[in-house]
Enzyme design. Structure first.
Site, short mmCIF file in Angstrom:
data_model
loop_
_atom_site.label_atom_id
_atom_site.label_comp_id
_atom_site.label_asym_id
_atom_site.label_seq_id
_atom_site.Cartn_x
_atom_site.Cartn_y
_atom_site.Cartn_z
N HIS A 191 40.66 55.04 60.09
CA HIS A 191 39.61 55.08 59.14
C HIS A 191 40.07 56.12 58.04
O HIS A 191 39.32 56.21 56.98
CB HIS A 191 38.44 55.80 59.71
CG HIS A 191 37.57 54.94 60.62
ND1 HIS A 191 37.18 53.48 60.40
CD2 HIS A 191 37.17 55.16 61.97
CE1 HIS A 191 36.60 53.20 61.62
NE2 HIS A 191 36.51 54.09 62.46
N ASP A 208 40.48 47.78 67.15
CA ASP A 208 39.47 48.82 67.60
C ASP A 208 38.02 48.20 67.21
O ASP A 208 38.09 47.26 66.39
CB ASP A 208 39.85 50.05 66.48
CG ASP A 208 38.62 51.16 66.84
OD1 ASP A 208 38.99 52.06 67.67
OD2 ASP A 208 37.49 51.16 66.33
N HIS A 265 35.71 49.20 65.57
CA HIS A 265 35.33 49.56 64.03
C HIS A 265 36.26 49.10 63.06
O HIS A 265 37.50 48.95 63.45
CB HIS A 265 35.10 50.76 63.78
CG HIS A 265 34.23 51.63 64.85
ND1 HIS A 265 34.45 52.31 66.08
CD2 HIS A 265 32.71 51.80 64.57
CE1 HIS A 265 33.47 52.93 66.61
NE2 HIS A 265 32.26 52.36 65.77
N ASP A 283 37.14 50.97 72.36
CA ASP A 283 35.75 50.85 72.12
C ASP A 283 35.09 49.38 72.04
O ASP A 283 33.86 49.49 71.95
CB ASP A 283 35.33 51.89 71.00
CG ASP A 283 36.18 51.70 69.80
OD1 ASP A 283 37.13 50.62 69.73
OD2 ASP A 283 36.04 52.53 69.04
C1 SP5 Z 1 38.26 55.78 65.61
C2 SP5 Z 1 36.72 55.26 65.90
O1 SP5 Z 1 36.57 54.62 66.58
N1 SP5 Z 1 36.02 56.05 65.03
C3 SP5 Z 1 34.65 55.76 65.01
C4 SP5 Z 1 33.46 56.34 64.17
C5 SP5 Z 1 32.13 56.00 64.52
N2 SP5 Z 1 31.49 57.06 64.02
C6 SP5 Z 1 29.99 56.73 63.85
C7 SP5 Z 1 29.46 56.80 65.37
C8 SP5 Z 1 27.91 57.02 65.35
C9 SP5 Z 1 27.64 57.09 66.58
N3 SP5 Z 1 26.22 57.09 66.82
C10 SP5 Z 1 25.84 56.64 68.23
C11 SP5 Z 1 26.17 57.65 69.36
C12 SP5 Z 1 25.23 57.37 70.40
N4 SP5 Z 1 25.18 58.79 71.18
ZN ZN Z 2 36.42 52.78 66.82
#
Ligand code: SP5
Ligand code: ZN
Length: 344
Positions: free
Chosen positions: A158, A193, A195, A282
């Site tokens: 990211h 990944d 994301h 993930d």
């Molecule tokens: C490297 C990578 O996988 N980065 C991912 C970043 C995601 N950040 C936003 C996550 C929002 C999480 N909200 C839900 C949490 C539930 N407890």
């Molecule tokens: Zn991710």
């Protein structure tokens, strides 16, 4: 297979991230890398070595120097006024970024694009160590290895030219692709990944020498929201060298496999000399922050499919937050890749 690992990652240990209006414990924690290390050790997949003392001046050819200077000094500046919290932004520029303002708070909002990525006392140390781990793993490929694994955190995909977010500060995979390219190789990056790898996309968006392909949750409904749509194909000379394969929430192996086959065809058509895999785990059904539906049986299939490209391959750890299975799934991908590679 050789793995490169440094315990320096432990120094990046954020306390809290903003999640649905509340501060919650950081999802991206040191225990992740420990879990992967433990599973790799138990699986006996090959030597696990410390990084070499490689120079990281290449960082200045991937990220902007003003950004590097900010990251190096931000926590010290923060600590002078806030003795017991991590540095998190709370305010962002509304319409484009312009120049970074003098205020630390203004700069945090300028360089960070989310409120989930705290800068801590050891962030610089850990993030530079992750770059060393990645470059050291790449050295084994230069020396003729078929595969190597950079077991690093914080993750990287990211992080863009002059911004951080998504738990990422330096784009480890992009650094590897840049270094490999400078060494004369034609390189493709495959990002699996959950994301979208927005930082990686941005870094190579106007270039035709590095192919970037990402399979991820559709930004229409998932983080990072502002990047990762299918129509983002690259710009100028980079047109046609960026490919996004967004998939809906709930995607399981059948849908994933179709996108993966497309991605692998695109990589093969580019005829690269080497492949960098941004390896996020993930995509697993039980990942606490994600919504795909891959099962444990799917990760060996993923590793085997990537191996059919027959390319020297650098795996770089990205996300994956289900601690109980993260190590097992990482091993599954790497082991099946290694087995397939040995028979082809
Ligand atoms: C490297 C990578 O996988 N980065 C991912 C970043 C995601 N950040 C936003 C996550 C929002 C999480 N909200 C839900 C949490 C539930 N407890
Ligand atoms: Zn991710």
């Amino acid at each position: 297979m050789i793995t490169v690992y440094s315990e320096a990652h432990q120094q990046h240990h954020g306390a809290a991230e903003l999640d649905r209006g509340r501060l919650v414990p950081c999802v991206e924690q040191p225990a992740r890398a420990e879990a992967v290390l433990q599973a790799l050790t138990a699986a006996n997949l090959g030597p696990i070595v410390s990084p070499d003392d490689v120079p990281i001046d290449i960082l200045a050819r991937v990220h902007e120097v003003g950004y590097l200077h900010f990251l190096k000094t931000a926590f010290t500046r923060w600590r002078q006024v806030h003795p017991d919290s991590d540095a998190l932004p709370y305010c962002w520029p509304p319409s484009g970024r312009g120049h970074p303002p003098p205020s630390l708070y203004g700069q945090l909002g300028h360089y960070a694009y989310d409120a989930g990525t705290p800068i801590t006392a050891g962030t610089w140390e850990a993030a530079t160590a992750a770059v060393r781990v990645t470059l050291s793993a790449l050295r084994h490929l230069h020396a003729g290895a078929r595969m190597a694994f950079a077991l690093c955190r914080p993750p990287g995909h990211h992080a863009g030219p002059d911004y951080y977010g998504g738990y990422c500060f330096f784009n480890n995979a992009a650094v590897a692709a840049q270094a490999w390219t400078e060494a004369g190789a034609r390189v493709a990056i495959l990002d699996v990944d959950y994301h979208h790898g927005n930082g990686t996309q941005d870094l190579f968006y106007r270039r035709d020498d590095v192919l970037v392909i990402s399979i991820h949750a559709d930004p229409a409904e998932e983080y990072p929201f502002y990047w990762g749509h299918a129509d983002e194909r690259g710009e100028g000379p980079g047109r046609g060298y960026n490919h996004n394969l967004p998939l809906p929430w709930g995607t399981g192996w059948t849908g994933y496999r179709e996108a993966l086959d497309q991605a692998l065809s695109l990589v093969a058509a580019f005829k690269p000399d080497g492949l960098v895999v941004s390896l996020g785990l993930d995509t697993y059904a039980q990942d606490p922050i994600a919504r795909f539906a891959l099962t444990s049986d799917d990760y060996p299939l993923l590793g085997r499919a990537i191996a059919t490209l027959n390319l020297p391959t650098l795996f770089v750890l990205e996300g994956g937050y289900h601690l109980a299975t993260l190590g097992h799934h990482t091993v599954a991908v790497l082991r099946s890749f290694a087995l397939q590679a040995a028979t082809s």
